[in-house]
Write an enzyme that holds these catalytic residues in place. Sequence first.
Site, PDB file in Angstrom:
ATOM      1  N   SER A 145      43.005  46.049  39.016  1.00 31.69           N
ATOM      2  CA  SER A 145      43.134  44.918  39.947  1.00 31.69           C
ATOM      3  C   SER A 145      43.076  45.449  41.380  1.00 31.69           C
ATOM      4  CB  SER A 145      44.488  44.243  39.698  1.00 31.69           C
ATOM      5  OG  SER A 145      44.837  43.366  40.746  1.00 31.69           O
ATOM      6  N   TYR A 158      53.292  42.691  38.299  1.00 33.55           N
ATOM      7  CA  TYR A 158      51.832  42.786  38.185  1.00 33.55           C
ATOM      8  C   TYR A 158      51.333  43.983  38.990  1.00 33.55           C
ATOM      9  CZ  TYR A 158      46.988  41.120  37.871  1.00 33.55           C
ATOM     10  OH  TYR A 158      45.638  41.009  37.613  1.00 33.55           O
TER      11      TYR A 158
HETATM   12  P1  NAP Z   1      42.815  34.780  31.828  1.00 36.47           P
HETATM   13  O1  NAP Z   1      41.704  33.779  31.704  1.00 36.47           O
HETATM   14  O2  NAP Z   1      44.222  34.318  31.934  1.00 36.47           O
HETATM   15  O3  NAP Z   1      42.639  35.827  30.642  1.00 36.47           O
HETATM   16  C1  NAP Z   1      43.672  36.634  30.180  1.00 36.47           C
HETATM   17  C2  NAP Z   1      43.426  36.915  28.719  1.00 36.47           C
HETATM   18  O4  NAP Z   1      44.487  37.754  28.221  1.00 36.47           O
HETATM   19  C3  NAP Z   1      43.424  35.643  27.878  1.00 36.47           C
HETATM   20  O5  NAP Z   1      42.402  35.746  26.909  1.00 36.47           O
HETATM   21  C4  NAP Z   1      44.792  35.674  27.228  1.00 36.47           C
HETATM   22  O6  NAP Z   1      44.861  35.004  26.000  1.00 36.47           O
HETATM   23  C5  NAP Z   1      44.955  37.174  27.019  1.00 36.47           C
HETATM   24  N1  NAP Z   1      46.369  37.496  26.779  1.00 36.47           N
HETATM   25  C6  NAP Z   1      47.402  37.323  27.617  1.00 36.47           C
HETATM   26  N2  NAP Z   1      48.552  37.677  27.019  1.00 36.47           N
HETATM   27  C7  NAP Z   1      48.234  38.083  25.763  1.00 36.47           C
HETATM   28  C8  NAP Z   1      48.975  38.553  24.646  1.00 36.47           C
HETATM   29  N3  NAP Z   1      50.310  38.653  24.686  1.00 36.47           N
HETATM   30  N4  NAP Z   1      48.320  38.886  23.518  1.00 36.47           N
HETATM   31  C9  NAP Z   1      46.972  38.745  23.434  1.00 36.47           C
HETATM   32  N5  NAP Z   1      46.212  38.295  24.453  1.00 36.47           N
HETATM   33  C10 NAP Z   1      46.835  37.966  25.600  1.00 36.47           C
HETATM   34  O7  NAP Z   1      42.612  35.634  33.139  1.00 36.47           O
HETATM   35  P2  NAP Z   1      41.476  36.667  33.597  1.00 36.47           P
HETATM   36  O8  NAP Z   1      41.420  36.573  35.066  1.00 36.47           O
HETATM   37  O9  NAP Z   1      40.240  36.531  32.827  1.00 36.47           O
HETATM   38  O10 NAP Z   1      42.210  38.046  33.266  1.00 36.47           O
HETATM   39  C11 NAP Z   1      41.602  39.103  32.533  1.00 36.47           C
HETATM   40  C12 NAP Z   1      42.101  40.434  33.070  1.00 36.47           C
HETATM   41  O11 NAP Z   1      41.619  40.599  34.399  1.00 36.47           O
HETATM   42  C13 NAP Z   1      43.628  40.535  33.160  1.00 36.47           C
HETATM   43  O12 NAP Z   1      44.040  41.853  32.829  1.00 36.47           O
HETATM   44  C14 NAP Z   1      43.893  40.269  34.630  1.00 36.47           C
HETATM   45  O13 NAP Z   1      45.091  40.832  35.067  1.00 36.47           O
HETATM   46  C15 NAP Z   1      42.682  40.953  35.247  1.00 36.47           C
HETATM   47  N6  NAP Z   1      42.341  40.567  36.612  1.00 36.47           N
HETATM   48  C16 NAP Z   1      42.019  39.280  36.947  1.00 36.47           C
HETATM   49  C17 NAP Z   1      41.685  38.999  38.258  1.00 36.47           C
HETATM   50  C18 NAP Z   1      41.321  37.624  38.722  1.00 36.47           C
HETATM   51  O14 NAP Z   1      41.152  37.429  39.935  1.00 36.47           O
HETATM   52  N7  NAP Z   1      41.152  36.654  37.856  1.00 36.47           N
HETATM   53  C19 NAP Z   1      41.671  40.000  39.229  1.00 36.47           C
HETATM   54  C20 NAP Z   1      42.001  41.285  38.846  1.00 36.47           C
HETATM   55  C21 NAP Z   1      42.333  41.562  37.540  1.00 36.47           C
HETATM   56  P3  NAP Z   1      45.190  33.418  25.925  1.00 36.47           P
HETATM   57  O15 NAP Z   1      43.877  32.758  26.209  1.00 36.47           O
HETATM   58  O16 NAP Z   1      45.662  33.246  24.532  1.00 36.47           O
HETATM   59  O17 NAP Z   1      46.240  33.133  26.955  1.00 36.47           O
END
Ligand code: NAP
Length: 253
Positions: A145, A158
């Site tokens: 991140s 986080y």
């Molecule tokens: P997201 O749509 O909320 O995706 C997160 C994913 O992780 C979902 O598929 C969720 O499953 C899964 N997850 C969460 N807790 C879990 C658990 N206990 N067991 C199994 N699966 C679990 O958000 P995203 O932005 O795509 O995030 C993906 C990654 O990118 C994360 O590591 C996040 O920190 C990172 N990230 C995001 C951003 C951003 O700006 N969006 C920036 C930097 C880093 P469910 O669908 O079942 O909830």
Amino acid sequence: MILNAFNLQGKVALITGCNTGLGQGMAVGLAQAGCDVVGVNRSGARDTPALVEAAGRRFVNIDADLMDSSAIPQVVEKAVAAFGRIDILINNAGIIRRQDAIEFSEQNWDDVMNVNSKTVFFMSQAVARQFISQGGGGKIINIASMLSFQGGIRVPSYTASKSAVMGLTRLMANEWAAHNINVNAIAPGYMATNNTEQLRNDEDRSQEILSRIPAGRWGVPQDLMGPIVFLASSASDYVNGYTLAVDGGWLAR
Ligand code: NAP
């Protein structure tokens, strides 16, 4: 020829949390490059299987709650039972909890550290053991991140967890490079997914963030497709322990 080095035909990618957002985008990108995909989700598979199959590849879902690292051994076992091997691990599943640091709860600390750091390490360890027993190395890509580099606001666990991801990426690369295992990370910038919904709904914070992104837009899941294929492929065999920002220029500012 160099473009052949990016081809992932016949490889097996294990990706955590691929029902939505960045995980779904990366699953589709890897499938388009030739991978069969094992998805690990806590709530069943939704539309990602159809997207992977539309790219001509196979998809298998494994249900597991990655809050608890005891789920890991059976995830690896089921993935190997499904496709015979694992070549690529994407540690994507992650959660965020927003609360002022002065009030931040222990629950919000433990939950985020468990999913974002502890599971990332033990999943990597389990898959690295599989790579070593298969022979031939493998690729691990962790999702870091901007808060691997910066402090952030109202997200202490986080920030701690994603800073740990960058450090662990280096440590695992150091220890496992001798086994032809590459461990790198992608640090997405501000991307339009569920993770940032609260931020984007806050008019002031949203404007503040957008005006600081040189690209002038929030990122989208497709922005990770090129970087993930590069880091998953033999085109990046001499890249190890590095965290690549995919951030529309945010960190350069
Ligand atoms: P997201 O749509 O909320 O995706 C997160 C994913 O992780 C979902 O598929 C969720 O499953 C899964 N997850 C969460 N807790 C879990 C658990 N206990 N067991 C199994 N699966 C679990 O958000 P995203 O932005 O795509 O995030 C993906 C990654 O990118 C994360 O590591 C996040 O920190 C990172 N990230 C995001 C951003 C951003 O700006 N969006 C920036 C930097 C880093 P469910 O669908 O079942 O909830």
